[in-house]
Design an enzyme around this catalytic site. Sequence first.
Site, short mmCIF file in Angstrom:
data_model
loop_
_atom_site.label_atom_id
_atom_site.label_comp_id
_atom_site.label_asym_id
_atom_site.label_seq_id
_atom_site.Cartn_x
_atom_site.Cartn_y
_atom_site.Cartn_z
N HIS A 1 0.83 -1.20 0.00
CA HIS A 1 0.00 0.00 0.00
C HIS A 1 0.87 1.25 0.00
O HIS A 1 1.84 1.35 0.75
CB HIS A 1 -0.90 0.04 1.24
N ASP B 1 -15.22 3.37 7.77
CA ASP B 1 -14.20 4.31 7.33
C ASP B 1 -14.75 5.30 6.32
O ASP B 1 -14.41 6.49 6.36
CB ASP B 1 -13.02 3.54 6.72
N ARG C 1 -14.70 13.54 8.75
CA ARG C 1 -13.42 14.16 9.11
C ARG C 1 -12.99 15.19 8.08
O ARG C 1 -12.40 16.21 8.41
CB ARG C 1 -12.34 13.08 9.24
N SER D 1 -7.63 4.30 9.42
CA SER D 1 -8.34 4.35 8.14
C SER D 1 -7.64 3.48 7.10
O SER D 1 -8.26 2.66 6.42
CB SER D 1 -8.40 5.80 7.64
N LYS E 1 -8.69 -1.02 6.02
CA LYS E 1 -8.94 -1.50 4.66
C LYS E 1 -7.94 -2.59 4.28
O LYS E 1 -8.29 -3.57 3.61
CB LYS E 1 -8.87 -0.33 3.66
#
Length: 439
Positions: free
Chosen positions: A82, A161, A168, A183, A187
């Site tokens: 990621h 999320d 947010r 967050s 995932k």
Amino acid sequence: MRMYDIIDKKKKGDALSDEEIEFFVKGFTSGDIPDYQASALMMAICLKGMNEAETTKLTMAMMESGDVMDLSSIEGLKLDKHSTGGIGDKTTLVIEPIMAALGGKVAKMSGRGLGATGGTIDKLDSIPGFSSELSEERFIEQVKEIGMVDAAQTKNLVPADKKLYQLRDVTATVDNISLIASSIMSKKLASGADVILLDVKCGSGAFMQDYESAVKLAETMIKIGNNCGRRTAALITDMDQPLGHAVGNSLEVLEAVEVLKGHGEERLTEICKELSAYLYVMSDLSDEKDESKRWEEAYRVIDEVISSGKALLKFREFVKAQGGDDSFVDDPTVLKQALYKKDIISDRDGYLSYCDATKVGLVSCMLGAGRVTKEDSIDSSAGIIINKKLGDHVESGEILATLYTDKQDVLEKAEEDFLSAYRISDNKVEKRPVIIKRI
């Protein structure tokens, strides 16, 4: 249990219990807890912080708010990488086929771009016929068949999320390390991988622009992953300038192919090989027990699958498996071509000494390569090819970059903004390393 008491407890700086965090996440996701109370708690967290146990529990509660992929039917460790987002970051398109060619099982869900940063799914969708929408069954079968898959996130993956981020985003509660880490990691955990490698970008084109914040985010996410039983590591990498030469969807796909062919841009190639080596060492692909020798082996076999063409072949196999036309690998004109292009010329001699990478990303958006809202459509052919990197010498009259777009009316403004993103100085500056820290 009352939401009022949870807000008051965090306002005073006390740690929330597992039960209180779970109560909040479930209640907010279902709609029983209103936005104004959730906003109050988010602000209290931003002001008072969360400890490691709270952050891990928040991540797990968010992960469990929706679908969780079960990849247990796939043999071996499942790998995922990621990136926290950057300009011109197409590393996923290179790393996945390298790892699959080495025998790894890469099971990845990616997102679409919003604002200055591009999304992996947008890049892949620029390939004619490519489908990023896969059922869970097809997702798993493809990993079994060819060793890799990259698909859009399912609609019910971590719904907590999605709701929290929207809140947010409009209540000035985005920039908290625990909330950012939970967050991202919720995932990643819900996607089902056993091994998670994090590429945390740092610089003018990254969400974390300073080194200390990038390191803190990386360390927080590693702790979450390890606490949840996943093998997790991170690299801090440079995003003070776009990665590679290309910014824009089809342009980045073509540049990724160049890396797989063995003649990609130096910095992009370096980071792709390093990230691939990390995944190799973290996985069970090697029988070598000595860690230093395992690293040597990793670099050697990565070079081998690139030089032999096996990684490129795996990429073509991946494209075809998801319905794409892989002939663009040999003939780039198969991809959509922009109607207009404009060269940007340097008006002075000197050295490139500064780049506002986010501004470059916004220029790409202006040309049509990105979206301002999630509903916006994008032009897959739009973008920028950048010829010079920080530290390079520039001569007056040289082409700094070329803009591509279907919108002729934006070219003048795009050129002006692109030039304002760079600074050329008389003194030579050191070239910056692409890999800043290994964690």
